[in-house]
Design an enzyme around this catalytic site. Sequence first.
Site, PDB file in Angstrom:
ATOM      1  N   TYR A  42       7.277   6.720  -9.690  1.00  0.00           N
ATOM      2  CA  TYR A  42       8.640   7.180  -9.376  1.00  0.00           C
ATOM      3  C   TYR A  42       9.158   8.108 -10.250  1.00  0.00           C
ATOM      4  O   TYR A  42      10.150   8.750  -9.794  1.00  0.00           O
ATOM      5  CB  TYR A  42       9.418   5.932  -9.192  1.00  0.00           C
ATOM      6  CG  TYR A  42       8.963   5.096  -8.079  1.00  0.00           C
ATOM      7  CD1 TYR A  42       7.867   4.943  -7.331  1.00  0.00           C
ATOM      8  CD2 TYR A  42       9.630   3.673  -8.387  1.00  0.00           C
ATOM      9  CE1 TYR A  42       7.506   4.092  -6.325  1.00  0.00           C
ATOM     10  CE2 TYR A  42       9.313   2.602  -7.418  1.00  0.00           C
ATOM     11  CZ  TYR A  42       8.073   2.857  -6.412  1.00  0.00           C
ATOM     12  OH  TYR A  42       7.839   1.887  -5.710  1.00  0.00           O
ATOM     13  N   HIS A 100      -0.477  -0.671  -8.559  1.00  0.00           N
ATOM     14  CA  HIS A 100       0.095   0.097  -7.539  1.00  0.00           C
ATOM     15  C   HIS A 100      -0.630   0.235  -6.407  1.00  0.00           C
ATOM     16  O   HIS A 100      -0.026  -0.052  -5.167  1.00  0.00           O
ATOM     17  CB  HIS A 100       0.734   1.209  -7.963  1.00  0.00           C
ATOM     18  CG  HIS A 100       2.037   1.866  -7.242  1.00  0.00           C
ATOM     19  ND1 HIS A 100       2.864   2.593  -7.668  1.00  0.00           N
ATOM     20  CD2 HIS A 100       2.371   1.679  -5.759  1.00  0.00           C
ATOM     21  CE1 HIS A 100       3.980   2.834  -6.927  1.00  0.00           C
ATOM     22  NE2 HIS A 100       3.497   2.222  -5.710  1.00  0.00           N
TER      23      HIS A 100
END
Length: 269
Positions: A42, A100
């Site tokens: 992010y 992730h």
Amino acid sequence: MSFETLPEIGMGTFRLKGDVARDSVKSALSLGYRHIDTAQMYENEAEVGDGITSSGIPRRGIFLTTKIWHDRLAGSELINSLHESLDRLKTDHVDLALIHWPSPNDQVPMADYLGALKDAQREGLTRHIGVSNFTCAQMDEAKAILGDTPIFTNQVEVHPFLANRKVVEHARRIGIAITGYMPLAVGKVMEDETLIRIGAAHNASPAQIAIAWLVSRGVVPIPSSTRSKHQKANLAALNIRLSEEEIADIDKLDRGERIANPSFAPKWD
């Protein structure tokens, strides 16, 4: 404070950058959120750390999750990347570190990167460990590799248009909690007639109904919201009790509409 289970709602920070990320995290914490979710990919861990620091809420009172990107899974990279995340987040540990995405095409064997994640936990870099975007078969494999070490959650896409039922139910059977990302289907829930109708009956927005539906299924939603008004509404959604009939009507909206589906995704269930 010791978090032995996931707080029932979290603040997602995907796509939030700079001051927006900083202010959104601070605002969420001031309203009562205690679960903040970020990720290396992010590119906002530093701002999330700033938001936490400036909130005045003690670090021990916040459940903080980050996720390790798939290009940092090999060898010592995983632990090195986690140290970098902690520096950006301005903390000595996260409460939950997730893989992730499973390594694309199993380039890095799962036993290697889950072993490294377990080492990170042993070193105190994270209190809990888990996975994200894992299929049923991958959850089984991860569980076999980790043995007695609990997998705290599998974070997957869940919203009324992608119930992800097979994964949610399999995770429950094998004792893994599910965190649902994109619970509002990037705003698409706001236009759905069924959710609008059920919302009207509860004096609630379609977004609140979508969150209440996830919670009714035992899924922890992590909506991403920048406005305090919406953050407050998301928290209030935890108090909405949907009838069995309403849940059944929302269940019918499932059309397998997957929003997060990159080229390196696993073969979905």
